[in-house]
Write a protein that holds these residues in place. Sequence first.
Motif, PDB file in Angstrom:
ATOM      1  N   ARG A  11      43.141  32.045  29.278  1.00 45.49           N
ATOM      2  CA  ARG A  11      43.685  33.318  28.781  1.00 45.49           C
ATOM      3  C   ARG A  11      42.568  34.332  28.571  1.00 45.49           C
ATOM      4  NH1 ARG A  11      43.176  36.624  25.273  1.00 45.49           N
ATOM      5  NH2 ARG A  11      41.687  35.248  24.237  1.00 45.49           N
ATOM      6  N   ARG A  12      42.700  35.454  29.187  1.00 44.52           N
ATOM      7  CA  ARG A  12      41.758  36.562  28.987  1.00 44.52           C
ATOM      8  C   ARG A  12      42.588  37.816  28.835  1.00 44.52           C
ATOM      9  NH1 ARG A  12      38.464  33.321  28.265  1.00 44.52           N
ATOM     10  NH2 ARG A  12      38.898  34.288  26.295  1.00 44.52           N
ATOM     11  N   SER A  13      42.083  38.803  28.142  1.00 42.97           N
ATOM     12  CA  SER A  13      42.809  40.071  28.044  1.00 42.97           C
ATOM     13  C   SER A  13      42.838  40.717  29.415  1.00 42.97           C
ATOM     14  CB  SER A  13      42.121  40.997  27.053  1.00 42.97           C
ATOM     15  OG  SER A  13      42.213  40.458  25.759  1.00 42.97           O
ATOM     16  N   ARG A  15      43.845  43.893  31.795  1.00 42.05           N
ATOM     17  CA  ARG A  15      44.012  45.343  31.620  1.00 42.05           C
ATOM     18  C   ARG A  15      44.361  46.049  32.928  1.00 42.05           C
ATOM     19  NH1 ARG A  15      39.768  43.786  28.003  1.00 42.05           N
ATOM     20  NH2 ARG A  15      40.472  44.008  25.854  1.00 42.05           N
ATOM     21  N   CYS A 128      47.865  41.312  27.290  1.00 42.08           N
ATOM     22  CA  CYS A 128      46.838  41.945  26.461  1.00 42.08           C
ATOM     23  C   CYS A 128      47.432  42.245  25.086  1.00 42.08           C
ATOM     24  CB  CYS A 128      46.331  43.238  27.112  1.00 42.08           C
ATOM     25  SG  CYS A 128      44.810  43.829  26.323  1.00 42.08           S
ATOM     26  N   TRP A 129      46.748  41.821  24.076  1.00 44.94           N
ATOM     27  CA  TRP A 129      47.134  42.126  22.687  1.00 44.94           C
ATOM     28  C   TRP A 129      46.814  43.592  22.480  1.00 44.94           C
ATOM     29  CZ3 TRP A 129      46.499  37.808  18.608  1.00 44.94           C
ATOM     30  CH2 TRP A 129      46.944  38.238  17.345  1.00 44.94           C
ATOM     31  N   LEU A 130      47.778  44.360  22.008  1.00 44.42           N
ATOM     32  CA  LEU A 130      47.573  45.807  21.924  1.00 44.42           C
ATOM     33  C   LEU A 130      47.708  46.278  20.477  1.00 44.42           C
ATOM     34  CD1 LEU A 130      49.663  46.612  25.108  1.00 44.42           C
ATOM     35  CD2 LEU A 130      47.164  46.765  24.916  1.00 44.42           C
ATOM     36  N   GLY A 131      46.550  46.524  19.871  1.00 46.72           N
ATOM     37  CA  GLY A 131      46.557  46.978  18.470  1.00 46.72           C
ATOM     38  C   GLY A 131      46.634  48.490  18.352  1.00 46.72           C
ATOM     39  N   TYR A 155      52.019  44.916  16.014  1.00 42.58           N
ATOM     40  CA  TYR A 155      51.254  44.858  17.255  1.00 42.58           C
ATOM     41  C   TYR A 155      52.192  44.941  18.435  1.00 42.58           C
ATOM     42  CZ  TYR A 155      47.388  42.923  14.505  1.00 42.58           C
ATOM     43  OH  TYR A 155      46.394  42.739  13.608  1.00 42.58           O
ATOM     44  N   ILE A 171      34.339  35.938  28.510  1.00 40.59           N
ATOM     45  CA  ILE A 171      33.522  36.487  27.420  1.00 40.59           C
ATOM     46  C   ILE A 171      32.847  35.357  26.662  1.00 40.59           C
ATOM     47  CG2 ILE A 171      33.615  37.789  25.262  1.00 40.59           C
ATOM     48  CD1 ILE A 171      35.805  39.457  26.488  1.00 40.59           C
ATOM     49  N   ARG A 173      31.422  33.158  23.890  1.00 38.83           N
ATOM     50  CA  ARG A 173      31.865  32.918  22.521  1.00 38.83           C
ATOM     51  C   ARG A 173      30.666  32.629  21.624  1.00 38.83           C
ATOM     52  NH1 ARG A 173      36.192  35.381  24.437  1.00 38.83           N
ATOM     53  NH2 ARG A 173      37.919  34.942  23.087  1.00 38.83           N
TER      54      ARG A 173
HETATM   55  C1  LIG Z   1      44.287  42.414  16.683  1.00 43.94           C
HETATM   56  C2  LIG Z   1      43.862  42.703  18.098  1.00 43.94           C
HETATM   57  C3  LIG Z   1      44.030  43.972  18.603  1.00 43.94           C
HETATM   58  C4  LIG Z   1      43.660  44.252  19.921  1.00 43.94           C
HETATM   59  N1  LIG Z   1      43.907  45.499  20.430  1.00 43.94           N
HETATM   60  C5  LIG Z   1      43.581  45.772  21.709  1.00 43.94           C
HETATM   61  C6  LIG Z   1      43.932  47.030  22.281  1.00 43.94           C
HETATM   62  O1  LIG Z   1      44.512  47.909  21.641  1.00 43.94           O
HETATM   63  N2  LIG Z   1      43.604  47.246  23.584  1.00 43.94           N
HETATM   64  C7  LIG Z   1      42.989  46.292  24.346  1.00 43.94           C
HETATM   65  O2  LIG Z   1      42.746  46.545  25.525  1.00 43.94           O
HETATM   66  N3  LIG Z   1      42.650  45.083  23.839  1.00 43.94           N
HETATM   67  C8  LIG Z   1      42.949  44.797  22.554  1.00 43.94           C
HETATM   68  N4  LIG Z   1      42.676  43.553  22.023  1.00 43.94           N
HETATM   69  C9  LIG Z   1      42.044  42.526  22.885  1.00 43.94           C
HETATM   70  C10 LIG Z   1      40.585  42.260  22.503  1.00 43.94           C
HETATM   71  O3  LIG Z   1      39.794  43.365  22.899  1.00 43.94           O
HETATM   72  C11 LIG Z   1      40.138  40.970  23.219  1.00 43.94           C
HETATM   73  O4  LIG Z   1      40.923  39.899  22.733  1.00 43.94           O
HETATM   74  C12 LIG Z   1      38.659  40.637  22.990  1.00 43.94           C
HETATM   75  O5  LIG Z   1      37.847  41.604  23.588  1.00 43.94           O
HETATM   76  C13 LIG Z   1      38.287  39.257  23.563  1.00 43.94           C
HETATM   77  O6  LIG Z   1      38.590  39.195  24.951  1.00 43.94           O
HETATM   78  P1  LIG Z   1      39.607  38.094  25.525  1.00 43.94           P
HETATM   79  O7  LIG Z   1      40.977  38.387  24.951  1.00 43.94           O
HETATM   80  O8  LIG Z   1      39.584  38.280  27.017  1.00 43.94           O
HETATM   81  O9  LIG Z   1      39.149  36.748  25.095  1.00 43.94           O
HETATM   82  C14 LIG Z   1      43.056  43.244  20.729  1.00 43.94           C
HETATM   83  C15 LIG Z   1      42.911  41.958  20.196  1.00 43.94           C
HETATM   84  C16 LIG Z   1      43.333  41.680  18.906  1.00 43.94           C
HETATM   85  C17 LIG Z   1      43.213  40.265  18.396  1.00 43.94           C
END
Ligand SMILES: Cc1cc2nc3c(=O)[nH]c(=O)nc-3n(C[C@H](O)[C@H](O)[C@H](O)COP(=O)(O)O)c2cc1C
Length: 182
Positions: A11-13, A15, A128-131, A155, A171, A173
Amino acid sequence: MDNIIEVIKKRRSIRKFKENQIKEEELNLILEAAVHAPSGHNDQPWHFTVIQNKELIEKISDLSKAEMAKSNEEWIAKIGSSNRSIVHNVPTLIIVSGKKDSYSPLVDCSAAVENMMLESTSLNIGTCWLGLVNYFFKIEEAKVLNIKDGYEPYYAVGIGYISDECNIHSIKRNADVFTYIK
Ligand SMILES: Cc1cc2nc3c(=O)[nH]c(=O)nc-3n(C[C@H](O)[C@H](O)[C@H](O)COP(=O)(O)O)c2cc1C
């Protein structure tokens, strides 16, 4: 079925997404994973708003950015003024809201988010988790989401097939995060 540690590490974010929508049966599995998350006091204090309307998803990004552009925090204002989508043009956006008067809604909803991301990964679907959509939740226009009374949107998770042009970085760790007491 994949080994869970492989799924976790895979799992990776993501985009960059393909335009075509995920299948309904895939969405259902992802939502099933969400509601199987643990929750404090077994409150299951979550609600999921599944948005697959392209115009609304764009509107959420645009209006979040308009709010961000007003921020005193430089990096936030910079993203707000850029011309990129803060939801990365996802085809499916799931907003996760928590029941405010429950025991631990934010934590429980976060566990549900991770479950959705891991299930998606196991299906080869990007997330992608979007905060930053939080900026949208605070404005009048958020009424369009019809968030249930007593719930608060925390979220969003962007979900879709991974674009062939997506560069997936592994990424590093931090290793120094463990203490052992024996
Ligand atoms: C609470 C939270 C909010 C996040 N918000 C955003 C966001 O708004 N946009 C985005 O592109 N990534 C967002 N992320 C993803 C993080 O940037 C990402 O998890 C982190 O850089 C580690 O990369 P990985 O998910 O590939 O392991 C968010 C992650 C978390 C946990």
